[in-house]
Design a protein around this motif. Structure first.
Motif, PDB file in Angstrom:
ATOM      1  N   ASP A   1       0.830  -1.201   0.000  1.00 61.63           N
ATOM      2  CA  ASP A   1       0.000   0.000   0.000  1.00 61.63           C
ATOM      3  C   ASP A   1       0.869   1.257   0.000  1.00 61.63           C
ATOM      4  O   ASP A   1       1.722   1.424   0.873  1.00 61.63           O
TER       5      ASP A   1
ATOM      6  N   THR B   1      -3.821   2.234  -3.045  1.00 64.25           N
ATOM      7  CA  THR B   1      -5.043   1.639  -2.491  1.00 64.25           C
ATOM      8  C   THR B   1      -5.843   2.641  -1.669  1.00 64.25           C
ATOM      9  O   THR B   1      -6.802   2.265  -1.000  1.00 64.25           O
TER      10      THR B   1
ATOM     11  N   ASP C   1      -9.827   2.934  -1.810  1.00 60.42           N
ATOM     12  CA  ASP C   1     -10.552   1.735  -1.369  1.00 60.42           C
ATOM     13  C   ASP C   1     -10.411   1.510   0.132  1.00 60.42           C
ATOM     14  O   ASP C   1     -11.366   1.091   0.791  1.00 60.42           O
TER      15      ASP C   1
ATOM     16  N   MET D   1     -12.753  -5.485  -4.108  1.00 60.05           N
ATOM     17  CA  MET D   1     -11.465  -5.488  -4.811  1.00 60.05           C
ATOM     18  C   MET D   1     -11.652  -5.768  -6.294  1.00 60.05           C
ATOM     19  O   MET D   1     -12.516  -6.565  -6.660  1.00 60.05           O
ATOM     20  N   PRO D   2     -10.801  -5.182  -7.159  1.00 60.71           N
ATOM     21  CA  PRO D   2      -9.740  -4.233  -6.829  1.00 60.71           C
ATOM     22  C   PRO D   2     -10.223  -2.798  -6.712  1.00 60.71           C
ATOM     23  O   PRO D   2      -9.435  -1.914  -6.403  1.00 60.71           O
TER      24      PRO D   2
ATOM     25  N   SER E   1      -8.158   0.663  -6.864  1.00 59.81           N
ATOM     26  CA  SER E   1      -6.727   0.444  -6.638  1.00 59.81           C
ATOM     27  C   SER E   1      -6.003   0.136  -7.944  1.00 59.81           C
ATOM     28  O   SER E   1      -6.461  -0.693  -8.736  1.00 59.81           O
TER      29      SER E   1
ATOM     30  N   LEU F   1      -5.727  -8.977  -3.426  1.00 56.75           N
ATOM     31  CA  LEU F   1      -5.577  -7.758  -4.218  1.00 56.75           C
ATOM     32  C   LEU F   1      -4.659  -7.996  -5.413  1.00 56.75           C
ATOM     33  O   LEU F   1      -4.987  -7.606  -6.543  1.00 56.75           O
TER      34      LEU F   1
ATOM     35  N   LYS G   1      -6.452 -10.046  -7.996  1.00 58.73           N
ATOM     36  CA  LYS G   1      -7.478  -9.279  -8.698  1.00 58.73           C
ATOM     37  C   LYS G   1      -6.858  -8.319  -9.717  1.00 58.73           C
ATOM     38  O   LYS G   1      -7.461  -8.026 -10.758  1.00 58.73           O
TER      39      LYS G   1
END
Length: 224
Positions: A11, A17, A20, A85-86, A89, A123, A126
């Motif tokens: 992150d 990210t 989210d 998700m995602p 991001s 993540l 995805k």
């Protein structure tokens, strides 16, 4: 070719990210009618995993929660975050091209994050990026985590890497402090979630864009 390993934080370093994480955090707050936290507050919330983020958000809103309630909110956060998700991001600009360049030179990649391991793996799956990383460890993978340097060292071990041929890239004090503890050179990025300028944390190098992440730079830092 040298068997060089780059260990990335997730992150704020590999993936943006922010939106989210904030959406899932504010969803949790909304269930008990608390005002949402703002995007500008994210840097003081992120970095120690979802439970710490929730705790800090409750502190901002002057709300006390028991350990049991915190566990319930954590499960709620994980559920909401995972289902969406995602989301928004995305990899930071230039990352894909940098990985491609470095792979040609034989560089391998791993992830060491304080994010819950299952969420980190989901993540990356995805986003279609899992195959590019030879190891991934999260904040719950061991009994310790960043800024404890053992988190990085165990990630290196899982990647079949060598500490003296490894460098870590991160955006926060947890990352840079962990590299110092592990004796691993570091590269800081200023576009992540740090609440202080990355230069103040004194990483061994700084890149402002992944276009600047070159094989030559890595070799120079490893040979310092």
């Amino acid at each position: 070719m040298d068997d060089i390993l780059i260990v990335f934080d997730l992150d704020g370093t590999l993936i943006d990210t922010s939106h989210d994480l904030l959406d899932s955090l504010n969803f949790c707050l909304s269930t008990i009618d608390l005002e949402p936290v703002e995007y500008g507050q994210l840097s003081v919330l992120v970095g120690q995993g979802a439970k710490a983020m929730l705790t800090r958000a409750f502190d901002i809103r002057s709300k006390s929660v028991s350990d049991s309630e915190l566990n319930d909110f954590f499960e709620l956060f994980v559920s909401h975050y995972g289902k969406n998700m995602p989301g928004k991001s995305r990899a930071y600009d230039g990352l894909d091209e940098a990985l491609e360049r470095l792979q040609i030179d034989g560089v391998r990649f791993a992830i060491c994050t304080n994010k819950h391991e299952s969420l980190a793996r989901l993540l990356m799956e995805k986003l279609g990026m899992s195959d590019q990383f030879v190891a991934l460890t999260g904040g719950n993978s061991f009994s310790f985590r960043k800024p404890d340097g053992r988190h990085i060292l165990e990630t290196i071990k899982l990647a079949n890497g060598k500490p003296d041929r490894t460098i870590m890239i991160g955006d926060s004090i947890n990352d840079i402090a962990a590299t110092k503890d592990a004796g691993i050179p570091s590269i800081g990025v200023p576009f992540g979630f740090s609440d202080v300028p990355i230069a103040d944390l004194k990483p061994d190098g700084i890149i402002s864009h992944y276009d600047e992440l070159t094989y030559q730079l890595i070799i120079e830092l490893l040979n310092k």
